[in-house]
Design a protein around this motif. Sequence first.
Motif, PDB file in Angstrom:
ATOM      1  N   ASN A  37       0.825  -1.211   0.000  1.00 47.90           N
ATOM      2  CA  ASN A  37       0.000   0.000   0.000  1.00 47.90           C
ATOM      3  C   ASN A  37       0.863   1.267   0.000  1.00 47.90           C
ATOM      4  OD1 ASN A  37       0.700   0.651   2.717  1.00 47.90           O
ATOM      5  ND2 ASN A  37      -0.848  -0.781   3.450  1.00 47.90           N
ATOM      6  N   ILE A  38       0.213   2.384  -0.174  1.00 44.66           N
ATOM      7  CA  ILE A  38       0.906   3.672  -0.293  1.00 44.66           C
ATOM      8  C   ILE A  38       1.663   4.034   0.986  1.00 44.66           C
ATOM      9  CG2 ILE A  38      -1.095   5.072   0.389  1.00 44.66           C
ATOM     10  CD1 ILE A  38       1.470   5.987  -2.349  1.00 44.66           C
ATOM     11  N   THR A  39       1.145   3.654   2.132  1.00 42.75           N
ATOM     12  CA  THR A  39       1.839   3.936   3.395  1.00 42.75           C
ATOM     13  C   THR A  39       3.186   3.229   3.433  1.00 42.75           C
ATOM     14  OG1 THR A  39      -0.288   4.180   4.508  1.00 42.75           O
ATOM     15  CG2 THR A  39       1.640   3.833   5.910  1.00 42.75           C
ATOM     16  N   THR A  40       3.216   1.991   2.983  1.00 46.76           N
ATOM     17  CA  THR A  40       4.471   1.238   2.931  1.00 46.76           C
ATOM     18  C   THR A  40       5.455   1.915   1.991  1.00 46.76           C
ATOM     19  OG1 THR A  40       3.338  -0.839   3.406  1.00 46.76           O
ATOM     20  CG2 THR A  40       5.502  -0.997   2.351  1.00 46.76           C
ATOM     21  N   VAL A  41       4.969   2.402   0.862  1.00 45.44           N
ATOM     22  CA  VAL A  41       5.841   3.065  -0.108  1.00 45.44           C
ATOM     23  C   VAL A  41       6.421   4.345   0.493  1.00 45.44           C
ATOM     24  CG1 VAL A  41       5.913   4.239  -2.351  1.00 45.44           C
ATOM     25  CG2 VAL A  41       4.706   2.051  -2.110  1.00 45.44           C
ATOM     26  N   TYR A  42       5.585   5.173   1.116  1.00 42.69           N
ATOM     27  CA  TYR A  42       6.075   6.412   1.743  1.00 42.69           C
ATOM     28  C   TYR A  42       7.125   6.101   2.808  1.00 42.69           C
ATOM     29  CZ  TYR A  42       3.123  10.124  -0.204  1.00 42.69           C
ATOM     30  OH  TYR A  42       2.553  11.063  -1.033  1.00 42.69           O
ATOM     31  N   ARG A  43       6.832   5.163   3.684  1.00 32.78           N
ATOM     32  CA  ARG A  43       7.786   4.815   4.751  1.00 32.78           C
ATOM     33  C   ARG A  43       9.092   4.277   4.171  1.00 32.78           C
ATOM     34  NH1 ARG A  43       3.473   1.952   8.752  1.00 32.78           N
ATOM     35  NH2 ARG A  43       2.611   3.866   9.619  1.00 32.78           N
ATOM     36  N   THR A  44       8.983   3.468   3.140  1.00 32.51           N
ATOM     37  CA  THR A  44      10.183   2.899   2.517  1.00 32.51           C
ATOM     38  C   THR A  44      11.022   3.983   1.863  1.00 32.51           C
ATOM     39  OG1 THR A  44       9.060   0.790   2.173  1.00 32.51           O
ATOM     40  CG2 THR A  44      11.009   1.229   0.826  1.00 32.51           C
ATOM     41  N   LEU A  45      10.375   4.901   1.149  1.00 29.45           N
ATOM     42  CA  LEU A  45      11.120   5.993   0.518  1.00 29.45           C
ATOM     43  C   LEU A  45      11.811   6.870   1.568  1.00 29.45           C
ATOM     44  CD1 LEU A  45       8.620   6.948  -2.316  1.00 29.45           C
ATOM     45  CD2 LEU A  45      10.891   5.912  -2.603  1.00 29.45           C
ATOM     46  N   GLU A  46      11.119   7.147   2.671  1.00 32.75           N
ATOM     47  CA  GLU A  46      11.739   7.935   3.752  1.00 32.75           C
ATOM     48  C   GLU A  46      12.941   7.205   4.331  1.00 32.75           C
ATOM     49  OE1 GLU A  46       8.680   8.869   6.580  1.00 32.75           O
ATOM     50  OE2 GLU A  46       7.599  10.148   5.167  1.00 32.75           O
ATOM     51  N   LEU A  47      12.812   5.905   4.549  1.00 33.77           N
ATOM     52  CA  LEU A  47      13.926   5.112   5.075  1.00 33.77           C
ATOM     53  C   LEU A  47      15.092   5.107   4.095  1.00 33.77           C
ATOM     54  CD1 LEU A  47      15.188   3.098   7.109  1.00 33.77           C
ATOM     55  CD2 LEU A  47      14.092   1.292   5.775  1.00 33.77           C
ATOM     56  N   LEU A  48      14.802   4.835   2.823  1.00 35.71           N
ATOM     57  CA  LEU A  48      15.863   4.795   1.816  1.00 35.71           C
ATOM     58  C   LEU A  48      16.561   6.148   1.676  1.00 35.71           C
ATOM     59  CD1 LEU A  48      14.100   2.625  -0.925  1.00 35.71           C
ATOM     60  CD2 LEU A  48      15.914   1.905   0.659  1.00 35.71           C
ATOM     61  N   GLU A  49      15.793   7.226   1.858  1.00 32.82           N
ATOM     62  CA  GLU A  49      16.423   8.550   1.805  1.00 32.82           C
ATOM     63  C   GLU A  49      17.312   8.775   3.028  1.00 32.82           C
ATOM     64  OE1 GLU A  49      15.526  12.986   0.345  1.00 32.82           O
ATOM     65  OE2 GLU A  49      13.887  12.029   1.427  1.00 32.82           O
TER      66      GLU A  49
END
Length: 126
Positions: A37-49
């Motif tokens: 879901n979109i929440t997972t994508v946002y959290r993952t992008l924040e972590l990767l950044e």
Amino acid sequence: MRMTPQRQLVLDALLEMEHGTPEQVCQRVQRSTPTVNITTVYRTLELLESLGIVRHTHLGHGAPTYSVHEHQHVHLVCHTCGDVVEAPCEVMEGLRGTLRDRHGFALDVSHLALSGTCRNCTRETP
């Protein structure tokens, strides 16, 4: 950090796209794994950044655009047609030097988007 399957899916999608908003990344991931879901994508992008793997740029109003590759360009965003052109960072050297000399400010031009009107839209304006 452990590379979970979801994190790998987000990273792979962004690598394929080169640039993408979280929503675009989510759509790409959901092609193969609809349960992400979109929440997972946002959290993952924040972590990767936070790990220095991806970067984001604001290309105007709305969601940030993420990229895996180090930005070595300035984004020129047309507010008429929405086109985005990548210009070499060297085009900002004069401004970078002025800001450094006058204000002691070190401009990160690789994280910059400028808004204006592109060549095609300027020609179309009467």
